[in-house]
Every structure is written in structure tokens, then in C-alpha cells.
Design an enzyme around this catalytic site. Structure first.
Site, PDB file in Angstrom:
ATOM      1  N   ASP A 179      29.879  38.036  31.555  1.00 33.15           N
ATOM      2  CA  ASP A 179      29.695  38.187  33.047  1.00 33.15           C
ATOM      3  C   ASP A 179      28.934  36.882  33.793  1.00 33.15           C
ATOM      4  OD1 ASP A 179      31.323  39.606  33.479  1.00 33.15           O
ATOM      5  OD2 ASP A 179      29.677  41.341  32.768  1.00 33.15           O
ATOM      6  N   GLY A 207      33.073  31.652  38.626  1.00 37.90           N
ATOM      7  CA  GLY A 207      32.871  30.806  39.587  1.00 37.90           C
ATOM      8  C   GLY A 207      32.338  29.564  39.436  1.00 37.90           C
ATOM      9  N   GLY A 210      36.557  39.339  32.601  1.00 37.23           N
ATOM     10  CA  GLY A 210      36.448  40.034  34.440  1.00 37.23           C
ATOM     11  C   GLY A 210      35.960  39.306  35.230  1.00 37.23           C
ATOM     12  N   HIS A 211      36.811  37.244  35.502  1.00 35.09           N
ATOM     13  CA  HIS A 211      35.983  36.180  36.052  1.00 35.09           C
ATOM     14  C   HIS A 211      37.034  36.691  37.477  1.00 35.09           C
ATOM     15  CE1 HIS A 211      37.067  34.460  32.099  1.00 35.09           C
ATOM     16  NE2 HIS A 211      36.314  35.248  32.209  1.00 35.09           N
ATOM     17  N   GLN A 215      34.066  36.092  27.831  1.00 32.43           N
ATOM     18  CA  GLN A 215      33.054  36.508  27.123  1.00 32.43           C
ATOM     19  C   GLN A 215      31.707  35.897  27.415  1.00 32.43           C
ATOM     20  OE1 GLN A 215      36.271  36.963  25.568  1.00 32.43           O
ATOM     21  NE2 GLN A 215      35.895  38.442  27.430  1.00 32.43           N
ATOM     22  N   ARG A 244      29.743  52.348  36.424  1.00 27.17           N
ATOM     23  CA  ARG A 244      28.330  52.288  35.610  1.00 27.17           C
ATOM     24  C   ARG A 244      27.021  51.864  35.957  1.00 27.17           C
ATOM     25  NH1 ARG A 244      29.229  53.142  29.237  1.00 27.17           N
ATOM     26  NH2 ARG A 244      30.426  51.374  29.962  1.00 27.17           N
TER      27      ARG A 244
END
Ligand code: GDP
Ligand code: IMO
Ligand code: MG
Length: 453
Positions: free
Chosen positions: A12, A17, A39-40, A225, A324
Site C-alpha cells: 500500500d 498510482g 489492492g492498487h 505487496q 479496520r
């Protein structure tokens, strides 16, 4: 040539981006490891795209390739492609025939094993990543190419599925359903294969990419990752099951090390740390129950908690699915030195500089105190890492400014104190800054160097 994008921390960092910013010059964007655990985020013309499997370049009409080093859940793949089509895009996605397939029993087992592991659980995304890579290494996996070959497929499933069923039932004491049934899985896989064939999606990845390079095309290799989640170079066992580091780009794409190494390798750095999952984190601020080892909100330092909450809120560091809170911390230089070495970074993109704006002071963990010894890089075992205490250097904070304007005006417009911070990191790592992220949008990036130029 190739440009490889590698996460230098714990995922992350804003890789999607950066792929988007530099992707204009690329003709092909390749994922070389991982699967739908990623999750990009790409923010384009105010539209937000969250991609977990399809390479980020697909949003800009590039060919997106899932390399042989990936683990592919066809369910997610088709869902994402259909979702992009609904939004008016025409993603051109190819999948390596050598890539392994995540099947329903992998997901089921990921959940079962995580619950069983307790303290050793990495807090996985439960997408079946680990179990699929296990089967790859155990030489009992199903590959994309097998989905197009009914006889081989049947043979593979008949060998492996009863073992998985026995594992779930007899070792873990679970009742199983169709996710562990050969006939059901066979039909499902044939359906997957049919769609892959109909849409002519499968490729011999290395050969395909080399042909594109030979024809003069530019290839971007998009890591998922980050270095500290790497199965070899990360904080084992709180890691993922693949190699996000640059070596993974060659193994996982089929391009030779000479090709990848002759290109550029850009390390993506978040200006602070965020962590989803468990394991030690020497520069952590405050803590998150259930993730920070030994954390007790009753005895936690209030000022630190406040700071952590500030960074978390400013950076939107909350799980996209569960909401979370993510763990956050100061930048960790030993972690970055380790990453720069492991992947031979030729440039850095440092993101989220805007998130830290408004703080009176900003810190960087510059070394570790390990039982009285000074360490400049990460120790090899996670137990040793847990004993490390970070030594901090303090920097004066920088003000909140109009970051869109800064991005337009260029590097000189970045507040002085932020530049001091950035240049300290670059000097310590001996790697030049290629880009600075000052907001989530593509236009909120200060570009100093275009690696494709
Ligand atoms: P990835 O997994 O490395 O591609 O990163 P993610 O997309 O999971 O997470 C990064 C998040 O930060 C996304 O919501 C991005 O839109 C956002 N982001 C990226 N760069 C910046 C930046 O420089 N500043 C801010 N404020 N947000 C950023
Ligand atoms: P991107 O590409 C952040 C973490 C999980 C868990 C560990 C193992 O968006 O940066 P896995 O499901 O891979 O077996 O989980 O790795 N993890 C990530 N954390 N960003 C990611 O991807 C991650 N992918 C996996 O939280 O601790
Ligand atoms: Mg992500």
C-alpha cells in the site's frame, strides 16, 4: 526497456498510482507475483479504480499481463474485467499459461489455516494465496494452461482434490462442500478455460514480452505487496508467499535478469509506515488491537495514540473492505536500506508527503538498537527484529499547502522542510528521487524523472 515498480515497505505504498503516472509511456503493464491479495488504487479524472488483479495500466488502455509468477483466481479476474467494461473501458488482459490457478479449496484452506495458526497467523487476506503457492512448490498445482486441456485438468484434479478434502476434514476437522468436489471443480475449470480461450487471453508470457520488447515496446513490471512482505526478504512468517522484490520480476515474467536489470527499478516509499496484519514494527506509533503484538489500549501512550490517529485519518489508513484501522509508524530507514539493496533501486517515488503536513515534527527511524549494538539494516530473523528499538532523528514539520499547485509548479515548490526530509532519505539510500506523491490523484505527483525517457 523495462521499468519495474517495487514496494519498499509493507504494501500500500501507492504503487498503482505510480504505475499510472509513469504508465503513459508503457505499452504493456505486467504483474509478476501475487494475486488478488493486492489492492492498487488509480485515481483518474476524479474516477477511482481499485484493482486487485488486473494490472493498473488496464485503466489507460495498455495491455495488462498477469505473469507466470502470479496466482490467478479466474473468478476475480472475470469480475474485474466485467466491472471495468461496465465503466466503459475495454481492458486488454493476457494471462500466462504458466501462472497457477487459485481454486475454491485454496480460499477455504487459507481461512481454515489462519484460524488454526493463532499467534503465527499473518492476518492474510484469505484469498488463497499461500495455499496456492504451496501447491505450486509442492508440484500439485493447476496452471492456467491446464484449464484449456480437459484431460490434463481432470488428471490433476483427481490427484490433488482428495488430498485437500482429507486435509480439511481429517486434519482440521471441518465438513467440506462442493469446493472440495472433483466433478464440480472440473466443470468450473472448464468454464474458466472456455472464457480464457474465447477471449484469447492466454500467452506464453516470457516469449510474448520479449517479442514486444524486440518490437520496440516499453514494458512496465508492476510489483504487488512490498519488500518486507517478501517470502525470502520479509518478516517471515508474517509475509505473503511470493517475491515482490525485483528478482521476482524476472522469475515471474519470464524476462531475463539482464533485461530487468538493464531497465529501471523504482522503489515506492510511503512517507511513513502502514501495516495490515500482525508482526513486529519497531517504528510503530500507538497500536491496533488484534494486530500490534502485546498491545494494551489501557496502558498505551496517549500522545502517541493521538499522533497515530492523526496520520491514520489524514492518510485514510483504514481497511477498504473491513474499515479496520491500519497500524501506522514513522519511516523506517533500516527497512528501506534492506529494500534498496535487495532490489537494486535506481530511483525512488516517495508518496504521502501531504499526509504528514501540519505536524510540528516528523521522525525517521535511522537505525536500530539491537541489544546495545547499532544496526543499519534489518536483521535476518523476525524474532531479532522484534528486539530492535528504533533510534530516531527528528525533522521540523512542514505546513499544509495547496498540493495541487505544488504538483503543478514542481519540486522547488515543495515546502523546504519536506524537501529536507525527502533528500535525507534519498542521500541515506544513495538513490535519487524520481517522483514525490502529494495527493492521491495522478496530477498530484511531482515528477522529477521519467524512467522511460
Ligand atoms: P498500492 O497497493 O501500493 O497500489 O497502494 P494502495 O492503492 O493500496 O494504497 C495507497 C492509497 O493512498 C490509495 O488510496 C491512493 O490513492 C493513495 N495515495 C497514493 N499516493 C498518495 C499520496 O501521495 N498522497 C495521498 N494523500 N494519498 C496517496
Ligand atoms: P498491495 O499490493 C498490504 C499482507 C496481509 C498479510 C500478509 C499475507 O496492495 O500493496 P496474503 O493474503 O498475501 O497471504 O497475506 O500480507 N498483504 C498486504 N498488505 N498490501 C498488500 O498488497 C498486501 N497483500 C498482502 O495483510 O499480513
Ligand atoms: Mg494496496
Amino acid at each position: 526497456m523495462t521499468v519495474t515498480i517495487v514496494g519498499s515497505q509493507l504494501g500500500d505504498e501507492g504503487k498503482g498510482g505510480v504505475v499510472d503516472v509513469y504508465g503513459d509511456a508503457a505499452d504493456v503493464v505486467v504483474r509478476y507475483q501475487g494475486g488478488d491479495n493486492a489492492g492498487h488504487t488509480v485515481v483518474s479524472d476524479g474516477e477511482k479504480y481499485k484493482l486487485s488483479l488486473v494490472p493498473s495500466g488496464a485503466v489507460r488502455g495498455k495491455v495488462g499481463v498477469l505473469g507466470n509468477g502470479c496466482v490467478v483466481n479466474p473468478e476475480t479476474l472475470f469480475e474485474e474485467i466485467d466491472g471495468l467494461r461496465e465503466r466503459g473501458l475495454e481492458p486488454d488482459v493476457r494471462v500466462a499459461e504458466r501462472a497457477h490457478v487459485i481454486l475454491p479449496y485454496h480460499r477455504a484452506l487459507d481461512g481454515i489455516e489462519e484460524d488454526e495458526k493463532e499467534d503465527l497467523a499473518a492476518g492474510t487476506t484469505k484469498r488463497g494465496i499461500g495455499p496456492t503457492y504451496e501447491d505450486k512448490a509442492g508440484r500439485r498445482g493447476v496452471r492456467i494452461g491446464d484449464l484449456l486441456d480437459p484431460d490434463t485438468l481432470r488428471e490433476r484434479l483427481e490427484y490433488v482434490v482428495p488430498q485437500k478434502k482429507a486435509l480439511a476434514e481429517e486434519v482440521f476437522g471441518k465438513t467440506t462442500d462442493e469446493r472440495f468436489d472433483v466433478d464440480h471443480l472440473y466443470e468450473l475449470c472448464l468454464e474458466y478455460g472456455e472464457r480464457l480461450a474465447d477471449e484469447e487471453m492466454t500467452v506464453d508470457c516470457g516469449t510474448y514480452l520479449q517479442e514486444r520488447i524486440d518490437a520496440g515496446d516499453q514494458v512496465m513490471l508492476e510489483g504487488a505487496q512490498g519488500t518486507s512482505l517478501d517470502i525470502d526478504h520479509g518478516v517471515y512468517p508474517y509475509v505473503t508467499s511470493s517475491n515482490p522484490t525485483a528478482g521476482g520480476a524476472t522469475v515471474g515474467s519470464g524476462l531475463g535478469p539482464g533485461v530487468v536489470g538493464n531497465g529501471e527499478i523504482v522503489g515506492i516509499v510511503k512517507g511513513y509506515l502502514s501495516r495490515v496484519g500482525t508482526g513486529p514494527l519497531p517504528t510503530e506509533l500507538g497500536g491496533v488491537e488484534g494486530q500490534t503484538p502485546g498491545y494494551d489500549p489501557e496502558t498505551a501512550d496517549e500522545a502517541e495514540e493521538e499522533l497515530a490517529t492523526y496520520i491514520r485519518d489524514e492518510g485514510g489508513e483504514y481497511g477498504t473492505v473491513t474499515g479496520r484501522p491500519r497500524r501506522v509508524g514513522w519511516l523506517d530507514l533500516p527497512m528501506l536500506r534492506h529494500a534498496a539493496r535487495a532490489s537494486s533501486f535506481t530511483g525512488l517515488a516517495i508518496n504521502h508527503v501531504d499526509v504528514l503536513a501540519g505536524l510540528e515534527e516528523v521522525k525517521i527511524g535511522v537505525s536500530y538498537d539491537f541489544d546495545g549494538e547499532e544496526l543499519l539494516t534489518m536483521p535476518p530473523t523476525t524474532e531479532q527484529w522484534a528486539r530492535c528499538e528504533a533510534t530516531f532523528e527528528t525533522f521540523e514539520g512542514w505546513p499544509e499547502v495547496d498540493w495541487a499547485e505544488v504538483a503543478e509548479d514542481g519540486y522547488d515548490a515543495i515546502p523546504e522542510n519536506a524537501k529536507t526530509y525527502l533528500e535525507f532519505v534519498s542521500d541515506e539510500l544513495d538513490v535519487p528521487i524520481y517522483a514525490v506523491g502529494v495527493g492521491p490523484g495522478r496530477e498530484e505527483t511531482v515528477v522529477l524523472e521519467d524512467p522511460f525517457a
